[in-house]
Design an enzyme around this catalytic site. Structure first.
Site, PDB file in Angstrom:
ATOM      1  N   HIS A  47       0.864  -1.182   0.000  1.00  0.00           N
ATOM      2  CA  HIS A  47       0.000   0.000   0.000  1.00  0.00           C
ATOM      3  C   HIS A  47       0.900   1.231   0.000  1.00  0.00           C
ATOM      4  O   HIS A  47       2.025   1.195   0.511  1.00  0.00           O
ATOM      5  CB  HIS A  47      -0.886   0.022   1.242  1.00  0.00           C
ATOM      6  CG  HIS A  47      -1.921  -1.045   1.261  1.00  0.00           C
ATOM      7  ND1 HIS A  47      -2.971  -1.025   2.160  1.00  0.00           N
ATOM      8  CD2 HIS A  47      -2.089  -2.164   0.511  1.00  0.00           C
ATOM      9  CE1 HIS A  47      -3.736  -2.093   1.953  1.00  0.00           C
ATOM     10  NE2 HIS A  47      -3.221  -2.788   0.964  1.00  0.00           N
ATOM     11  N   GLU A  49       0.940   3.847   1.764  1.00  0.00           N
ATOM     12  CA  GLU A  49       1.396   4.232   3.105  1.00  0.00           C
ATOM     13  C   GLU A  49       2.578   3.384   3.559  1.00  0.00           C
ATOM     14  O   GLU A  49       3.563   3.892   4.089  1.00  0.00           O
ATOM     15  CB  GLU A  49       0.272   4.074   4.143  1.00  0.00           C
ATOM     16  CG  GLU A  49      -0.983   4.848   3.844  1.00  0.00           C
ATOM     17  CD  GLU A  49      -2.035   4.002   3.141  1.00  0.00           C
ATOM     18  OE1 GLU A  49      -1.736   3.397   2.085  1.00  0.00           O
ATOM     19  OE2 GLU A  49      -3.171   3.963   3.645  1.00  0.00           O
ATOM     20  N   CYS A  77      -6.141   1.650   5.955  1.00  0.00           N
ATOM     21  CA  CYS A  77      -6.735   0.405   6.437  1.00  0.00           C
ATOM     22  C   CYS A  77      -6.107   0.054   7.788  1.00  0.00           C
ATOM     23  O   CYS A  77      -5.189   0.722   8.262  1.00  0.00           O
ATOM     24  CB  CYS A  77      -6.485  -0.714   5.420  1.00  0.00           C
ATOM     25  SG  CYS A  77      -4.758  -1.231   5.294  1.00  0.00           S
ATOM     26  N   CYS A  80      -2.258  -0.535   7.645  1.00  0.00           N
ATOM     27  CA  CYS A  80      -1.488   0.701   7.523  1.00  0.00           C
ATOM     28  C   CYS A  80      -1.586   1.545   8.791  1.00  0.00           C
ATOM     29  O   CYS A  80      -0.595   2.148   9.216  1.00  0.00           O
ATOM     30  CB  CYS A  80      -1.946   1.484   6.302  1.00  0.00           C
ATOM     31  SG  CYS A  80      -1.532   0.653   4.745  1.00  0.00           S
TER      32      CYS A  80
END
Length: 145
Positions: A47, A49, A77, A80
């Site tokens: 992701h 992040e 999410c 993260c």
């Protein structure tokens, strides 16, 4: 948020879910920037992040990003959010809220149970961030006659 949106748009062009992130140091200088790379890297944890947090740790030679700000186009999410807490990020700024998959204001609300809770600013350019995601998914849905 401009840089995070640039990264999200670039991710969409690569066929990735259009989420972008940028990590800023205490003075506001860009340490790292990325868009999602889960498909390209064959890595469910790639992701945006996670990518900038890892890069920031390498750049600062530290597992803690205590004076840093993370800007991301979508509410992180749970995975993260847990990483944001573990990295001790000072401030999280995000764009669109994610009622289904978010882990900050929705779902697991990770920071409510974490040892470290960053300052959180949500909804920054929310419509623009959300529109990018909606357009991406609308283009991939089968058209019904």
């Amino acid at each position: 948020m401009d840089i995070a949106l640039q990264e999200a748009r670039a991710a969409a062009e690569r066929g990735e879910v259009p989420v972008g992130a940028v990590l800023l140091d205490a003075q506001g200088a860009v340490l790292a920037r990325a868009g999602n790379r889960t498909e390209a890297d064959h890595d469910a944890s790639a992701h945006a992040e996670m990518l900038v947090l890892r890069a920031g740790g390498q750049i600062l030679d530290s597992p803690r990003l205590i004076d840093c700000t993370l800007v991301v186009t979508l509410e992180p999410c749970a995975m993260c959010a847990a990483a944001i807490s573990a990295f001790r990020v000072k401030t999280l700024v995000f764009g669109a809220y994610d009622p289904k998959g978010g882990g900050v204001e929705h779902g697991a609300r990770v920071f409510d149970h974490a040892h470290h809770r960053p300052e959180v600013v949500g909804g920054v350019r929310e419509m623009e961030c959300g529109d990018l995601l909606r357009a991406f998914f609308a283009a991939r849905r089968p058209q019904t006659p």
